[in-house]
Design a protein around this motif. Structure first.
Motif, PDB file in Angstrom:
ATOM      1  N   VAL A 127       0.875  -1.174   0.000  1.00  0.00           N
ATOM      2  CA  VAL A 127       0.000   0.000   0.000  1.00  0.00           C
ATOM      3  C   VAL A 127       0.910   1.222   0.000  1.00  0.00           C
ATOM      4  O   VAL A 127       2.058   1.156   0.446  1.00  0.00           O
ATOM      5  N   VAL A 167      -0.915  -4.173   3.591  1.00  0.00           N
ATOM      6  CA  VAL A 167      -2.075  -3.582   4.288  1.00  0.00           C
ATOM      7  C   VAL A 167      -1.612  -2.337   5.029  1.00  0.00           C
ATOM      8  O   VAL A 167      -0.414  -2.134   5.265  1.00  0.00           O
ATOM      9  N   LEU A 185      -0.800  -0.733   8.093  1.00  0.00           N
ATOM     10  CA  LEU A 185      -0.433  -1.304   9.393  1.00  0.00           C
ATOM     11  C   LEU A 185      -1.085  -0.560  10.553  1.00  0.00           C
ATOM     12  O   LEU A 185      -1.388  -1.152  11.586  1.00  0.00           O
TER      13      LEU A 185
HETATM   14  N1  LIG Z   1       1.925  -0.196   5.183  1.00  0.00           N
HETATM   15  C1  LIG Z   1       1.633   1.031   5.661  1.00  0.00           C
HETATM   16  C2  LIG Z   1       2.087   2.202   5.028  1.00  0.00           C
HETATM   17  C3  LIG Z   1       1.756   3.432   5.552  1.00  0.00           C
HETATM   18  N2  LIG Z   1       0.989   3.489   6.659  1.00  0.00           N
HETATM   19  C4  LIG Z   1       0.571   4.791   7.191  1.00  0.00           C
HETATM   20  O1  LIG Z   1      -0.037   5.504   6.111  1.00  0.00           O
HETATM   21  C5  LIG Z   1       0.173   6.898   6.256  1.00  0.00           C
HETATM   22  C6  LIG Z   1       0.785   7.450   4.971  1.00  0.00           C
HETATM   23  O2  LIG Z   1       2.134   6.976   4.828  1.00  0.00           O
HETATM   24  P1  LIG Z   1       3.317   8.004   4.557  1.00  0.00           P
HETATM   25  O3  LIG Z   1       4.590   7.248   4.477  1.00  0.00           O
HETATM   26  O4  LIG Z   1       2.941   8.869   3.408  1.00  0.00           O
HETATM   27  O5  LIG Z   1       3.223   8.918   5.851  1.00  0.00           O
HETATM   28  P2  LIG Z   1       4.357   9.333   6.924  1.00  0.00           P
HETATM   29  O6  LIG Z   1       5.089   8.077   7.316  1.00  0.00           O
HETATM   30  O7  LIG Z   1       5.231  10.305   6.232  1.00  0.00           O
HETATM   31  O8  LIG Z   1       3.590   9.934   8.061  1.00  0.00           O
HETATM   32  C7  LIG Z   1       1.018   7.086   7.490  1.00  0.00           C
HETATM   33  O9  LIG Z   1       0.163   7.357   8.590  1.00  0.00           O
HETATM   34  C8  LIG Z   1       1.669   5.725   7.682  1.00  0.00           C
HETATM   35  O10 LIG Z   1       2.017   5.455   9.028  1.00  0.00           O
HETATM   36  C9  LIG Z   1       0.543   2.323   7.277  1.00  0.00           C
HETATM   37  O11 LIG Z   1      -0.174   2.368   8.260  1.00  0.00           O
HETATM   38  N3  LIG Z   1       0.875   1.116   6.754  1.00  0.00           N
END
Ligand SMILES: Nc1ccn([C@@H]2O[C@H](COP(=O)(O)OP(=O)(O)O)[C@@H](O)[C@H]2O)c(=O)n1
Ligand SMILES: Cc1cc2nc3c(=O)[nH]c(=O)nc-3n(C[C@H](O)[C@H](O)[C@H](O)COP(=O)(O)O)c2cc1C
Length: 184
Positions: free
Chosen positions: A64, A137, A139
């Motif tokens: 994702v 997924v 996480l």
């Molecule tokens: N496999 C993943 C990828 C991203 N995420 C979350 O999805 C959001 C978007 O990812 P991002 O990398 O653009 O965001 P940040 O890590 O910069 O906050 C963030 O809240 C991440 O923690 C997740 O829960 N599981």
């Protein structure tokens, strides 16, 4: 805060101390980390065609968008060793993009656990305590995670089956002009 194995948490039913323990999965090394928000730029990198194709070829899933970020706690010597010796080097399709180290891991929160890929972009100035996770997924939803939550990160102490993977440059050409994130 100390790494999980130094906190006396269990590993495969055995005390998780010293250099890790062998179980039927082999030697596993564990740390604790705290979930943090990042800069919101990983979503762009992780949706590039060449990157997604490389992760699917290596690990068999499409991530994702984005990465879950955490700050590893305690002594990171073993984490650094595993990144350098157990990681596969992902070589991007252009010389001004950083390579990354990727390796399979698990992230757990309480009794819930999920297989992930630990990603370390080899970016100058990167916080060495930060770890990023890719997964098929979200996480935060699967493990009910919020900023500040403690997670347990487990990595097998194994040589990588594949030492490096070069991104498919034919996949890069089409998205290069339109969706390349701004770089440092
Ligand atoms: N496999 C993943 C990828 C991203 N995420 C979350 O999805 C959001 C978007 O990812 P991002 O990398 O653009 O965001 P940040 O890590 O910069 O906050 C963030 O809240 C991440 O923690 C997740 O829960 N599981
Ligand atoms: C495949 C890949 C390549 C990356 N290459 C670079 C790069 O060349 N230069 C750079 O500054 N950051 C690079 N990054 C790191 C991201 O810019 C960012 O720092 C990191 O993924 C954390 O993003 P987040 O805070 O949004 O989670 C790369 C990230 C990924 C996933």
């Amino acid at each position: 805060m100390q790494p999980a194995r130094a906190l006396g948490l269990t590993l495969g039913g055995l005390p998780a101390s010293g250099q890790g323990r062998r179980n039927d999965m082999g030697t596993q090394i564990r740390w604790t980390g705290r979930v943090v928000s990042g800069l919101g730029v990983a979503a762009r990198w992780t949706t590039l065609d060449w990157f997604r194709a490389a992760i699917e070829r290596l690990f068999g899933f499409k991530p994702v968008p984005g990465t879950l970020n955490a700050i590893a706690e305690g002594d990171r010597q073993e984490l650094d060793r595993l990144l350098l010796t157990a990681g596969t080097v992902l070589v991007p399709p252009a010389e001004d993009i950083c390579c990354s180290l990727v390796l399979p891991a698990h992230v757990a929160r309480g009794v819930r656990s999920h297989p992930v890929v630990l990603l370390r972009p080899m970016v100058y100035g990167y916080n060495p305590a930060q770890v990023e996770f890719l997964a098929p997924v979200r996480l935060r939803e699967a493990l009910e995670l919020r900023d500040g939550d403690e997670i347990v990160i487990t990595i097998g102490d194994n040589a990588p089956a594949q030492k490096w993977i070069a991104a498919d440059s034919s996949r890069a050409r089409s998205d290069w002009a339109t969706s390349r994130p701004s770089r440092q």
